[in-house]
Design an enzyme around this catalytic site. Structure first.
Site, PDB file in Angstrom:
ATOM      1  N   SER A   1     -34.934 -11.002  35.481  1.00 41.98           N
ATOM      2  CA  SER A   1     -33.530 -11.315  35.759  1.00 41.98           C
ATOM      3  C   SER A   1     -33.356 -12.057  37.078  1.00 41.98           C
ATOM      4  O   SER A   1     -33.793 -11.575  38.121  1.00 41.98           O
ATOM      5  CB  SER A   1     -32.713 -10.028  35.893  1.00 41.98           C
ATOM      6  OG  SER A   1     -32.599  -9.424  34.661  1.00 41.98           O
TER       7      SER A   1
ATOM      8  N   HIS B   1     -30.656 -15.894  31.863  1.00 48.68           N
ATOM      9  CA  HIS B   1     -31.916 -16.062  31.132  1.00 48.68           C
ATOM     10  C   HIS B   1     -31.748 -17.278  30.228  1.00 48.68           C
ATOM     11  O   HIS B   1     -30.897 -17.271  29.360  1.00 48.68           O
ATOM     12  CB  HIS B   1     -32.198 -14.856  30.225  1.00 48.68           C
ATOM     13  CG  HIS B   1     -32.349 -13.571  30.959  1.00 48.68           C
ATOM     14  ND1 HIS B   1     -33.570 -13.033  31.255  1.00 48.68           N
ATOM     15  CD2 HIS B   1     -31.426 -12.727  31.446  1.00 48.68           C
ATOM     16  CE1 HIS B   1     -33.384 -11.899  31.903  1.00 48.68           C
ATOM     17  NE2 HIS B   1     -32.089 -11.688  32.035  1.00 48.68           N
TER      18      HIS B   1
ATOM     19  N   HIS C   1     -33.946  -8.160  25.875  1.00 46.07           N
ATOM     20  CA  HIS C   1     -33.930  -6.750  26.264  1.00 46.07           C
ATOM     21  C   HIS C   1     -33.530  -5.883  25.076  1.00 46.07           C
ATOM     22  O   HIS C   1     -32.773  -6.307  24.201  1.00 46.07           O
ATOM     23  CB  HIS C   1     -32.925  -6.528  27.404  1.00 46.07           C
ATOM     24  CG  HIS C   1     -33.314  -7.205  28.684  1.00 46.07           C
ATOM     25  ND1 HIS C   1     -32.987  -8.515  28.953  1.00 46.07           N
ATOM     26  CD2 HIS C   1     -33.985  -6.747  29.763  1.00 46.07           C
ATOM     27  CE1 HIS C   1     -33.461  -8.838  30.151  1.00 46.07           C
ATOM     28  NE2 HIS C   1     -34.065  -7.785  30.668  1.00 46.07           N
TER      29      HIS C   1
ATOM     30  N   TYR D   1     -31.440  -3.508  25.163  1.00 42.57           N
ATOM     31  CA  TYR D   1     -29.988  -3.227  25.172  1.00 42.57           C
ATOM     32  C   TYR D   1     -29.164  -4.304  24.481  1.00 42.57           C
ATOM     33  O   TYR D   1     -27.987  -4.093  24.198  1.00 42.57           O
ATOM     34  CB  TYR D   1     -29.469  -2.990  26.607  1.00 42.57           C
ATOM     35  CG  TYR D   1     -29.643  -4.156  27.565  1.00 42.57           C
ATOM     36  CD1 TYR D   1     -28.881  -5.317  27.458  1.00 42.57           C
ATOM     37  CD2 TYR D   1     -30.562  -4.075  28.596  1.00 42.57           C
ATOM     38  CE1 TYR D   1     -29.047  -6.366  28.335  1.00 42.57           C
ATOM     39  CE2 TYR D   1     -30.739  -5.114  29.484  1.00 42.57           C
ATOM     40  CZ  TYR D   1     -29.978  -6.265  29.338  1.00 42.57           C
ATOM     41  OH  TYR D   1     -30.160  -7.310  30.203  1.00 42.57           O
ATOM     42  N   GLU D   2     -29.773  -5.464  24.213  1.00 42.11           N
ATOM     43  CA  GLU D   2     -29.043  -6.510  23.489  1.00 42.11           C
ATOM     44  C   GLU D   2     -28.985  -6.184  21.998  1.00 42.11           C
ATOM     45  O   GLU D   2     -28.288  -6.875  21.251  1.00 42.11           O
ATOM     46  CB  GLU D   2     -29.730  -7.865  23.670  1.00 42.11           C
ATOM     47  CG  GLU D   2     -29.660  -8.404  25.083  1.00 42.11           C
ATOM     48  CD  GLU D   2     -30.582  -9.603  25.267  1.00 42.11           C
ATOM     49  OE1 GLU D   2     -30.243 -10.693  24.804  1.00 42.11           O
ATOM     50  OE2 GLU D   2     -31.663  -9.429  25.850  1.00 42.11           O
TER      51      GLU D   2
ATOM     52  N   ALA E   1     -36.162  -7.310  37.816  1.00 42.38           N
ATOM     53  CA  ALA E   1     -35.253  -6.868  38.868  1.00 42.38           C
ATOM     54  C   ALA E   1     -35.077  -5.362  38.678  1.00 42.38           C
ATOM     55  O   ALA E   1     -35.068  -4.880  37.548  1.00 42.38           O
ATOM     56  CB  ALA E   1     -33.907  -7.564  38.718  1.00 42.38           C
TER      57      ALA E   1
ATOM     58  N   SER F   1     -36.442  -3.108  31.578  1.00 45.18           N
ATOM     59  CA  SER F   1     -37.380  -4.016  30.887  1.00 45.18           C
ATOM     60  C   SER F   1     -38.818  -3.596  31.155  1.00 45.18           C
ATOM     61  O   SER F   1     -39.081  -2.464  31.554  1.00 45.18           O
ATOM     62  CB  SER F   1     -37.147  -5.456  31.375  1.00 45.18           C
ATOM     63  OG  SER F   1     -37.546  -5.589  32.721  1.00 45.18           O
TER      64      SER F   1
ATOM     65  N   ASN G   1     -30.976  -4.026  44.294  1.00 49.23           N
ATOM     66  CA  ASN G   1     -29.875  -3.126  44.709  1.00 49.23           C
ATOM     67  C   ASN G   1     -30.470  -1.742  44.924  1.00 49.23           C
ATOM     68  O   ASN G   1     -31.554  -1.439  44.420  1.00 49.23           O
ATOM     69  CB  ASN G   1     -28.797  -3.049  43.607  1.00 49.23           C
ATOM     70  CG  ASN G   1     -29.381  -2.612  42.280  1.00 49.23           C
ATOM     71  OD1 ASN G   1     -29.976  -3.410  41.566  1.00 49.23           O
ATOM     72  ND2 ASN G   1     -29.227  -1.341  41.964  1.00 49.23           N
TER      73      ASN G   1
ATOM     74  N   HIS H   1     -23.865  -6.475  38.268  1.00 47.94           N
ATOM     75  CA  HIS H   1     -24.792  -7.514  37.811  1.00 47.94           C
ATOM     76  C   HIS H   1     -24.793  -8.695  38.798  1.00 47.94           C
ATOM     77  O   HIS H   1     -25.828  -9.314  39.052  1.00 47.94           O
ATOM     78  CB  HIS H   1     -24.379  -7.977  36.407  1.00 47.94           C
ATOM     79  CG  HIS H   1     -25.318  -8.978  35.797  1.00 47.94           C
ATOM     80  ND1 HIS H   1     -26.660  -8.708  35.600  1.00 47.94           N
ATOM     81  CD2 HIS H   1     -25.122 -10.258  35.362  1.00 47.94           C
ATOM     82  CE1 HIS H   1     -27.247  -9.774  35.062  1.00 47.94           C
ATOM     83  NE2 HIS H   1     -26.328 -10.722  34.912  1.00 47.94           N
TER      84      HIS H   1
END
Ligand code: HPA
Length: 277
Positions: free
Chosen positions: A30, A61, A83, A85-86, A113, A212, A235, A247
């Site tokens: 990311s 991406h 990913h 989650y998609e 990330a 990921s 973060n 994000h």
């Protein structure tokens, strides 16, 4: 059959890149996809031109595979990953790296990330993964095993190759980046974690959290490939600071780390294309 799809993709990568074989692959995480723009003489192959390749749906991406020359050897650079989650199956999540493995790659560098959990970590730190904890209950190897890919019950105790960590340490030093190692904890996302989840991660020995890398690392360990992974702390994990995780913050931190990341990867790629050191 899954294996035939992977073979078709690997063959198309060879045809469109004009290279029979690639030695190593780099997966950009990311916000780190820009690295690809710095590559001279890269052959760009949009994911949409490779049969069966899933195409990412998330901002940041772009979905292009680059074939590059690294000291006379071929390397693949994935800019954009899909990913879980998609809504993809894990078969699709690991499709790209598996097809790169069938295209010849023996060594993989996965980048991502992450949120920093352990107290010594700061935003902007680059951390080599030493190990992972999979908290999702999911695994890309669930289902019938294809023996052409690997064994039913693969050992994953060196999923993040000790040998590659040694090479990474040399490149961190060359790029003047402090070398750190950590344990990455995989959550599916897309919601960030709760403060209680982060406290749990801290207690069970996790240093980083992210969405990921673990499926790819497991699928590649199954295929007997050598994997290294580098995480950019974008973060502090939920509850670790007073600020909510966003994000935008993740993207911003990645943009700020670009120069450091580029130096590091430039130093590392030539070491990765060498089969064994
Ligand atoms: N949690 C999960 N994934 C992430 C984070 C986080 O805090 N930051 C970047 N990716």
């Amino acid at each position: 059959m899954g294996y035939e799809k992977l073979q078709e993709a690997a063959q198309t990568i060879a045809e469109l890149s004009g290279r029979d074989r690639h030695e190593a692959a780099l997966v950009l995480g990311s916000g780190l996809g820009d690295y690809a723009a710095s590559l001279p003489d890269a052959v760009a192959i949009p994911y949409t031109e490779i049969p069966h390749f899933p195409t990412p749906k998330v901002e940041g991406h772009s979905g292009t595979l680059y074939s590059i020359d690294v000291e006379g050897k071929g390397a693949l650079v994935f800019s954009g990953r899909v990913h879980f989650y998609e809504g993809w199956d894990l078969f699709d999540v690991v499709f790209g790296v598996r097809s790169a493995a069938l295209a010849g790659c023996h060594t993989f560098l996965l980048t991502n990330a992450s949120g920093g959990v352990s107290r010594g970590l700061s935003v902007g730190d680059l951390v080599a993964l030493a190990d992972h904890i999979n908290l999702t209950g999911r695994n890309p190897l669930i289902g019938a095993n294809d023996d052409r890919l690997g064994t039913r019950f693969p050992d994953v105790s060196d999923a993040y190759s000790g040998e590659l960590r040694h090479l990474m340490k040399l490149s961190f030093e060359a790029a003047d980046v402090p070398y750190k190692e950590g344990v990455y904890t995989w959550f599916t996302g897309p919601s960030y974690e709760t403060p209680a989840e982060i406290e749990m991660v801290r207690r069970i020995g996790g240093d980083l959290v992210g969405m990921s890398t673990v499926p790819e690392a497991v699928a590649l360990a199954h295929m007997g490939r050598r994997v290294g992974a580098i995480s950019l702390v974008t973060n502090l994990a939920a509850g670790t600071s007073d600020e909510p995780v966003t994000h935008e913050e993740v993207q911003e931190a990645a943009a700020l780390a670009k120069a450091k990341f580029t130096l590091l990867i430039d130093s590392l790629l030539p070491r990765l294309v060498v089969a064994d050191s």
